[in-house]
Design a protein around this motif. Sequence first.
Motif, short mmCIF file in Angstrom:
data_model
loop_
_atom_site.label_atom_id
_atom_site.label_comp_id
_atom_site.label_asym_id
_atom_site.label_seq_id
_atom_site.Cartn_x
_atom_site.Cartn_y
_atom_site.Cartn_z
N ALA A 67 -34.02 112.22 47.65
CA ALA A 67 -34.23 110.91 47.04
C ALA A 67 -35.70 110.56 47.14
CB ALA A 67 -33.38 109.85 47.72
N VAL A 68 -36.23 110.02 46.05
CA VAL A 68 -37.64 109.62 46.00
C VAL A 68 -37.70 108.12 45.76
CG1 VAL A 68 -39.86 109.95 44.84
CG2 VAL A 68 -38.24 111.87 45.02
N PHE A 69 -38.47 107.44 46.60
CA PHE A 69 -38.68 106.00 46.49
C PHE A 69 -40.18 105.74 46.31
CE2 PHE A 69 -34.83 106.44 49.01
CZ PHE A 69 -34.01 105.45 48.52
N ALA A 70 -40.51 104.56 45.80
CA ALA A 70 -41.91 104.14 45.74
C ALA A 70 -42.35 103.74 47.14
CB ALA A 70 -42.07 102.96 44.78
N SER A 71 -43.50 104.22 47.56
CA SER A 71 -44.00 103.92 48.90
C SER A 71 -44.25 102.43 49.10
CB SER A 71 -45.26 104.73 49.20
OG SER A 71 -46.26 104.50 48.22
N GLU A 72 -44.50 101.70 48.02
CA GLU A 72 -44.74 100.27 48.11
C GLU A 72 -43.51 99.51 48.63
OE1 GLU A 72 -47.61 101.79 44.97
OE2 GLU A 72 -45.57 102.24 45.62
N ALA A 73 -42.34 100.10 48.52
CA ALA A 73 -41.13 99.46 49.05
C ALA A 73 -41.25 99.24 50.55
CB ALA A 73 -39.90 100.29 48.72
N GLN A 74 -42.01 100.09 51.22
CA GLN A 74 -42.14 99.98 52.67
C GLN A 74 -42.73 98.64 53.11
OE1 GLN A 74 -44.14 103.55 54.00
NE2 GLN A 74 -42.54 104.85 53.14
N THR A 75 -43.54 98.02 52.25
CA THR A 75 -44.11 96.73 52.59
C THR A 75 -43.56 95.58 51.75
OG1 THR A 75 -45.99 97.18 51.13
CG2 THR A 75 -46.28 97.68 53.48
N HIS A 76 -42.78 95.90 50.72
CA HIS A 76 -42.32 94.85 49.81
C HIS A 76 -40.80 94.73 49.69
CE1 HIS A 76 -46.50 95.38 48.44
NE2 HIS A 76 -46.41 94.10 48.14
N PRO A 98 -46.49 106.93 45.69
CA PRO A 98 -46.99 105.70 45.07
C PRO A 98 -46.22 105.39 43.77
CG PRO A 98 -48.81 107.10 45.76
CD PRO A 98 -47.55 107.91 45.93
N HIS A 99 -46.10 104.10 43.48
CA HIS A 99 -45.30 103.66 42.34
C HIS A 99 -45.74 104.30 41.02
CE1 HIS A 99 -42.38 101.17 40.40
NE2 HIS A 99 -43.26 100.54 39.66
N GLU A 100 -47.02 104.48 40.83
CA GLU A 100 -47.49 105.13 39.59
C GLU A 100 -47.00 106.57 39.50
OE1 GLU A 100 -48.90 103.74 36.88
OE2 GLU A 100 -48.58 101.87 37.97
N GLU A 101 -46.98 107.28 40.63
CA GLU A 101 -46.43 108.64 40.66
C GLU A 101 -44.93 108.61 40.44
OE1 GLU A 101 -45.91 112.82 41.22
OE2 GLU A 101 -47.57 111.57 40.54
N PHE A 102 -44.27 107.62 41.02
CA PHE A 102 -42.83 107.46 40.81
C PHE A 102 -42.53 107.34 39.32
CE2 PHE A 102 -38.94 105.13 40.29
CZ PHE A 102 -38.09 105.64 41.26
N LYS A 103 -43.26 106.46 38.64
CA LYS A 103 -43.03 106.27 37.21
C LYS A 103 -43.30 107.55 36.43
CE LYS A 103 -45.56 102.48 36.90
NZ LYS A 103 -46.19 101.25 36.38
N ARG A 104 -44.30 108.32 36.84
CA ARG A 104 -44.58 109.59 36.17
C ARG A 104 -43.40 110.55 36.34
NH1 ARG A 104 -45.45 114.44 36.84
NH2 ARG A 104 -45.64 114.44 39.09
N ARG A 105 -42.85 110.61 37.54
CA ARG A 105 -41.72 111.51 37.81
C ARG A 105 -40.45 111.11 37.04
NH1 ARG A 105 -41.76 113.40 44.12
NH2 ARG A 105 -43.99 113.87 44.27
#
Length: 132
Positions: A67-76, A98-105
């Motif tokens: 499972a891949v999550f956006a790293s920004e979730a860790q603080t938000h 990072p969320h931008e990488e998440f969106k790319r994936r």
Amino acid sequence: MKKQGHLNRDIARVLAGMGHTDSLVIADCGLPIPAGVECIDVSLTLGVPGFFDVLDSILADFKAERAVFASEAQTHNAAVVEKSREMAAAQIAIEAVPHEEFKRRCREAKVVIRTGECSPYANVILHSGVIF
């Protein structure tokens, strides 16, 4: 009529067609859907159905190995972080990008299942495992 599993015919079809390492996305209502990726929109109103309702339903009927999550979730989004810990305890490998990488994936996914979730970074990419 089906008695168990997903009643949503599109979700049932996609899960039945997944192969090892194929991916699907469970998204909040704000995640952009990449062009060319199928979207199954189950949203009804803001918050309905919620991200966790859909994720739990998918995990009950799908063998996820990663499972891949956006790293920004860790603080938000503490609830997403807690869910990722539960998934790790269930032997699902967890990755944060990072969320931008998440969106790319997301462009590589077979499908995006769009929920009514409206909390930040409530998105996950699930990679299919095998049941044998």
